[in-house]
Design a protein around this motif. Structure first.
Motif, mmCIF file in Angstrom:
data_model
loop_
_atom_site.group_PDB
_atom_site.id
_atom_site.type_symbol
_atom_site.label_atom_id
_atom_site.label_comp_id
_atom_site.label_asym_id
_atom_site.label_seq_id
_atom_site.Cartn_x
_atom_site.Cartn_y
_atom_site.Cartn_z
ATOM 1 N N GLY B 291 0.798 -1.219 0.000
ATOM 2 C CA GLY B 291 0.000 0.000 0.000
ATOM 3 C C GLY B 291 0.833 1.272 0.000
ATOM 4 O O GLY B 291 0.645 2.148 -0.847
ATOM 5 N N LEU B 292 1.752 1.378 0.956
ATOM 6 C CA LEU B 292 2.534 2.614 1.023
ATOM 7 C C LEU B 292 3.493 2.759 -0.155
ATOM 8 O O LEU B 292 3.623 3.862 -0.695
ATOM 9 N N PRO B 293 4.160 1.696 -0.600
ATOM 10 C CA PRO B 293 4.959 1.849 -1.821
ATOM 11 C C PRO B 293 4.115 2.289 -3.025
ATOM 12 O O PRO B 293 4.591 3.054 -3.868
ATOM 13 N N GLN B 294 2.858 1.825 -3.095
ATOM 14 C CA GLN B 294 2.030 2.278 -4.220
ATOM 15 C C GLN B 294 1.700 3.764 -4.087
ATOM 16 O O GLN B 294 1.644 4.487 -5.079
ATOM 17 N N MET B 295 1.493 4.215 -2.858
ATOM 18 C CA MET B 295 1.257 5.652 -2.657
ATOM 19 C C MET B 295 2.469 6.452 -3.100
ATOM 20 O O MET B 295 2.341 7.515 -3.715
ATOM 21 N N LYS B 296 3.648 5.938 -2.778
ATOM 22 C CA LYS B 296 4.896 6.607 -3.172
ATOM 23 C C LYS B 296 5.042 6.585 -4.692
ATOM 24 O O LYS B 296 5.390 7.596 -5.318
ATOM 25 N N ALA B 297 4.723 5.446 -5.283
ATOM 26 C CA ALA B 297 4.844 5.313 -6.744
ATOM 27 C C ALA B 297 3.891 6.250 -7.474
ATOM 28 O O ALA B 297 4.187 6.716 -8.581
ATOM 29 N N SER B 298 2.742 6.560 -6.845
ATOM 30 C CA SER B 298 1.783 7.446 -7.506
ATOM 31 C C SER B 298 2.420 8.808 -7.790
ATOM 32 O O SER B 298 2.106 9.462 -8.784
ATOM 33 N N ILE B 299 3.320 9.230 -6.932
ATOM 34 C CA ILE B 299 4.032 10.507 -7.136
ATOM 35 C C ILE B 299 5.035 10.351 -8.283
ATOM 36 O O ILE B 299 5.194 11.245 -9.119
ATOM 37 N N ASP B 300 5.704 9.205 -8.338
ATOM 38 C CA ASP B 300 6.646 8.952 -9.449
ATOM 39 C C ASP B 300 5.913 8.976 -10.786
ATOM 40 O O ASP B 300 6.426 9.496 -11.768
ATOM 41 N N HIS B 301 4.730 8.397 -10.830
ATOM 42 C CA HIS B 301 4.000 8.317 -12.092
ATOM 43 C C HIS B 301 3.637 9.719 -12.595
ATOM 44 O O HIS B 301 3.636 9.971 -13.790
ATOM 45 N N PHE B 302 3.315 10.616 -11.665
ATOM 46 C CA PHE B 302 3.031 11.993 -12.060
ATOM 47 C C PHE B 302 4.318 12.723 -12.456
ATOM 48 O O PHE B 302 4.300 13.588 -13.318
ATOM 49 N N GLY B 303 5.402 12.372 -11.795
ATOM 50 C CA GLY B 303 6.681 12.997 -12.115
ATOM 51 C C GLY B 303 6.913 14.327 -11.421
ATOM 52 O O GLY B 303 8.007 14.866 -11.440
ATOM 53 N N ARG B 304 5.894 14.885 -10.815
ATOM 54 C CA ARG B 304 6.070 16.148 -10.101
ATOM 55 C C ARG B 304 5.057 16.184 -8.963
ATOM 56 O O ARG B 304 3.861 16.072 -9.183
ATOM 57 N N GLY B 305 5.549 16.301 -7.787
ATOM 58 C CA GLY B 305 4.645 16.330 -6.643
ATOM 59 C C GLY B 305 5.371 15.899 -5.395
ATOM 60 O O GLY B 305 6.621 15.833 -5.360
ATOM 61 N N ARG B 306 4.600 15.616 -4.390
ATOM 62 C CA ARG B 306 5.208 15.286 -3.095
ATOM 63 C C ARG B 306 4.245 14.412 -2.305
ATOM 64 O O ARG B 306 3.025 14.633 -2.321
ATOM 65 N N LEU B 307 4.795 13.426 -1.660
ATOM 66 C CA LEU B 307 4.015 12.607 -0.715
ATOM 67 C C LEU B 307 4.603 12.854 0.666
ATOM 68 O O LEU B 307 5.827 12.732 0.847
ATOM 69 N N ARG B 308 3.766 13.214 1.589
ATOM 70 C CA ARG B 308 4.249 13.428 2.963
ATOM 71 C C ARG B 308 3.370 12.605 3.889
ATOM 72 O O ARG B 308 2.129 12.674 3.801
ATOM 73 N N ILE B 309 4.004 11.816 4.745
ATOM 74 C CA ILE B 309 3.247 10.976 5.683
ATOM 75 C C ILE B 309 3.682 11.307 7.109
ATOM 76 O O ILE B 309 4.857 11.166 7.457
ATOM 77 N N TYR B 310 2.726 11.767 7.888
ATOM 78 C CA TYR B 310 2.928 11.962 9.320
ATOM 79 C C TYR B 310 2.306 10.762 10.020
ATOM 80 O O TYR B 310 1.177 10.380 9.714
ATOM 81 N N SER B 311 3.028 10.194 10.949
ATOM 82 C CA SER B 311 2.424 9.129 11.733
ATOM 83 C C SER B 311 3.021 9.175 13.136
ATOM 84 O O SER B 311 4.243 9.155 13.289
ATOM 85 N N ARG B 312 2.169 9.284 14.105
ATOM 86 C CA ARG B 312 2.556 9.533 15.488
ATOM 87 C C ARG B 312 3.534 10.705 15.530
ATOM 88 O O ARG B 312 3.128 11.820 15.239
ATOM 89 N N SER B 313 4.820 10.486 15.824
ATOM 90 C CA SER B 313 5.740 11.619 15.969
ATOM 91 C C SER B 313 6.811 11.646 14.885
ATOM 92 O O SER B 313 7.883 12.226 15.084
ATOM 93 N N GLY B 314 6.535 11.018 13.773
ATOM 94 C CA GLY B 314 7.500 11.020 12.677
ATOM 95 C C GLY B 314 6.867 11.546 11.404
ATOM 96 O O GLY B 314 5.639 11.508 11.242
ATOM 97 N N VAL B 315 7.699 12.052 10.522
ATOM 98 C CA VAL B 315 7.203 12.495 9.222
ATOM 99 C C VAL B 315 8.232 12.121 8.164
ATOM 100 O O VAL B 315 9.435 12.239 8.378
ATOM 101 N N CYS B 316 7.744 11.624 7.042
ATOM 102 C CA CYS B 316 8.604 11.317 5.902
ATOM 103 C C CYS B 316 8.053 12.028 4.684
ATOM 104 O O CYS B 316 6.842 12.092 4.486
ATOM 105 N N THR B 317 8.958 12.535 3.871
ATOM 106 C CA THR B 317 8.565 13.249 2.659
ATOM 107 C C THR B 317 9.272 12.620 1.470
ATOM 108 O O THR B 317 10.463 12.318 1.543
ATOM 109 N N TYR B 318 8.502 12.428 0.413
ATOM 110 C CA TYR B 318 9.089 11.851 -0.804
ATOM 111 C C TYR B 318 8.748 12.723 -2.000
ATOM 112 O O TYR B 318 7.602 13.145 -2.180
ATOM 113 N N GLU B 319 9.745 13.001 -2.805
ATOM 114 C CA GLU B 319 9.550 13.690 -4.082
ATOM 115 C C GLU B 319 10.204 12.842 -5.157
ATOM 116 O O GLU B 319 11.158 12.105 -4.874
#
Lengths: 111, 349
Positions: B291-319
Motif C-alpha cells: 500500500g505505502l509503496p504504491q502511494m509513493k509510486a503514484s508521485i513517481d508516475h506523475f513525475g512532479r509532486g510530493r508525498l508526505r506521511i505523518y504518523s505519530r511523531s514522525g514524518v517522511c517526505t518523498y519527491e
C-alpha cells in the motif's frame, strides 16, 4: 490468438474494485478471483483460448486488489504459473495502465 | 456566545480561554500546531469524562456555563490538513457523545479560518450547517476545497474519487487520466486503515471510531492539487514493527533505528520510511502489503509532486527521484496523516 474470453473489470465487476479480502469490500480481489478469474480461466484453458482482462473504464486499482486477484490466482493452484502467464492477457486503451499490467505480471510471477 | 448545533445562547466560561497558535499548519508551524491538536484531543476527552451532562452546564436560576474553551478567534490561519484533523476530532466527539463541544464567539473568528473550516465541512459536524446530499466544493480566492468525506470502509471510495475528479475539472478545465494513480493510492489508504489502523489489541489513549477522513483542494494560481487522508489509528510506528517483516526490511531498520536512550518516539520516522520503501506485509511475502509503496509510486508516475506521511511523531517526505527524507517532532498527529501534493496541473490542462 485463436479466440478469447473477455472480462471487462469495470462493466462485469466494478469500476472501483478495492480491497484484498471479501471482508474488506464486496468488490475485493478475492471475490474477483473466485467469481471471475478462476471460472473464466478454467473455461479459457478448456477451450484453448486466451483470457483477456480489460482494464478500460476502471477508476482505481489498488495493489491489495491486484495482488489478491492475480497473485491469488497462482496460489489457488487452478493452473500452473506458466500456463497462467501464457493464458492471461491484460488489455487497455490508456497507456498509463501499463503500470497496472506490470504490477499484475509481477504478482503472478512472484506469488 | 455559544453555538450548540444551530442553537445560540450566552454562556459563562469558568476558566479563561486557552489561546491557540495564530497559525495552525503542520508545514509552517509544526510543533505549535501539534501541541494545539493534542490539547484539542485531551480537552474533548477530559470534558467527556468529567461531565456527563453535556458541554454546557445548566442549573436553575443561573447562567449556563462551560468549564473553558479554546479561543478560535485568535487563529489567523489553518491549513487544509489541520482543518481536516480538527474536523475529525469533532466528528469523533459527535459520534461518541451525540454532540460536539460548542463553538464559541463564531462572529469573532477570522474570515480565512472560518472559510477553511467551512470548506472542509467542519460546520456540518458541529451542526451549524446541514450536510448537503452531494459533495460540495467551495472556492475562496484561487483555492477550491472539497468538503471532507469520512468512512469506515471502502463504500465512500467512489465519493472521494469522483469529488476529486470534479474538483480538478472545475479548477483546471479538464479531467486528467493520471488521477487514476491517486485514486488507486486512496483505495490502498482505505484498505490500510481496514487492515492496520485500529488493531483490536491496541490500547488506544483516546477512544476511536474506526474511521478515516479525506479532503482535497486545488490552487489555480500555483496549479496544485492536494489530497489529505487521515485516520486516528494506532499509527505506523506502532503497527509496522509488529508485523512479520522480511529480512531486507529488518536489515534496513537495523541500520537506521537508534539503540540509545531517548524518547520512545525517536524512531517513528524510520518505521514510516521502511513502510514506504518495503511495504507493510503481515505475511512476509514481499509482494503483499504494498500500500505505502504504491502511494509513493503514484508521485513517481506523475513525475512532479510530493508525498508526505505523518504518523505519530514522525514524518517522511518523498519527491520524485529523491531519497525519502525523515524527521521526528515533538507531539503527535494522533494517528496517520497522508498528503499527496501534485504540482503543475494548470500547465497540462
Amino acid at each position: 490468438m485463436k479466440g478469447a474470453i473477455v472480462i471487462n473489470v469495470a462493466s462485469d465487476f466494478s469500476d472501483y474494485p478495492t480491497g484484498r479480502y471479501i471482508s474488506d469490500s464486496p468488490v475485493s480481489g478475492q471475490r474477483f478471483r473466485d467469481e471471475f478469474l478462476i471460472p473464466k480461466l478454467d473455461e479459457a484453458m478448456r477451450r484453448g483460448e486466451k483470457l483477456v482482462v480489460d482494464l478500460d473504464g476502471v477508476q482505481s486499482l489498488g495493489s491489495s486488489f491486484l495482488e489478491e486477484a492475480f497473485g491469488g490466482l497462482v496460489r489457488s493452484q487452478r493452473a500452473h504459473r506458466k500456463a497462467i502467464i501464457e493464458s492471461v492477457v491484460i488489455r487497455y486503451s490508456w497507456a498509463g495502465n501499463r503500470i497496472y499490467e506490470n504490477m499484475i505480471k509481477r504478482y503472478i510471477a512472484n506469488a | 456566545m455559544a453555538y450548540s448545533g444551530d442553537a445560540l445562547e450566552t454562556v459563562v466560561s469558568r476558566n479563561r480561554p486557552t489561546r491557540p497558535p495564530a497559525r495552525i499548519c503542520l508545514d509552517e508551524n509544526r510543533e505549535e500546531s501539534l501541541k494545539f491538536l493534542k490539547l484539542l484531543r485531551f480537552r474533548q476527552e477530559r470534558y467527556r469524562d468529567a461531565n456527563h451532562k453535556g458541554w454546557i452546564q445548566r442549573r436553575p436560576g443561573r447562567m449556563p456555563y462551560i468549564r473553558g474553551y479554546l479561543d478560535f478567534s485568535k487563529i489567523e490561519y489553518v491549513s487544509t490538513a489541520a482543518a481536516l484533523v480538527m474536523a475529525s476530532y469533532y466528528e469523533r466527539a459527535r459520534i461518541l457523545r451525540g454532540e460536539t463541544p460548542p463553538t464559541i464567539d463564531l462572529h469573532l473568528w477570522n474570515e480565512t479560518v472560518f472559510n477553511t473550516l467551512l470548506e472542509v465541512g467542519f460546520f456540518e459536524i458541529v451542526g451549524i450547517t446541514k450536510r448537503p446530499p452531494e459533495l460540495v466544493r467551495i472556492s475562496a480566492g484561487a483555492r477550491t476545497t472539497m468538503q471532507f468525506v469520512s468512512g469506515q470502509g471502502p463504500s465512500e471510495l467512489r465519493a472521494v474519487c469522483e469529488g476529486i475528479s470534479e474538483l480538478v475539472v472545475d479548477t483546471f478545465g479538464s479531467e486528467m487520466p493520471e488521477l487514476m494513480y491517486l485514486r488507486s493510492a486512496i483505495s490502498e489508504a482505505i484498505t490500510n486503515v481496514q487492515h492496520h489502523a485500529y488493531p483490536a489489541d491496541h490500547d488506544f489513549r483516546f477512544r476511536h471510531v474506526d474511521r478515516w477522513w479525506a479532503t482535497a483542494s486545488t490552487d489555480k494560481d500555483n496549479g496544485s492539487l492536494k489530497i489529505v487522508f487521515y485516520d486516528q489509528g494506532a499509527s505506523i510506528p506502532i503497527t509496522y514493527p509488529r508485523m512479520s517483516l522480511g529480512r531486507e526490511v529488518l536489515s534496513f531498520l537495523d541500520k537506521i533505528v537508534s539503540r540509545g536512550v531517548g524518547s520512545e518516539f525517536r524512531d517513528d520516522a524510520a518505521y514510516i520510511e521502511a513502510a514506504m520503501t518495503y511495504g507493510n506485509s503481515k505475511t512476509g511475502s514481499p509482494e503483499r502489503g504494498e500500500g505505502l509503496p504504491q502511494m509513493k509510486a503514484s508521485i513517481d508516475h506523475f513525475g512532479r509532486g510530493r508525498l508526505r506521511i505523518y504518523s505519530r511523531s514522525g514524518v517522511c517526505t518523498y519527491e520524485p527521484n529523491q531519497a525519502i527524507s525523515r524527521s521526528a517532532y515533538a507531539g503527535t498527529v494522533g494517528g496517520t496523516l497522508i498528503e499527496w501534493t501534485i504540482f503543475g496541473l494548470g500547465e497540462q490542462a
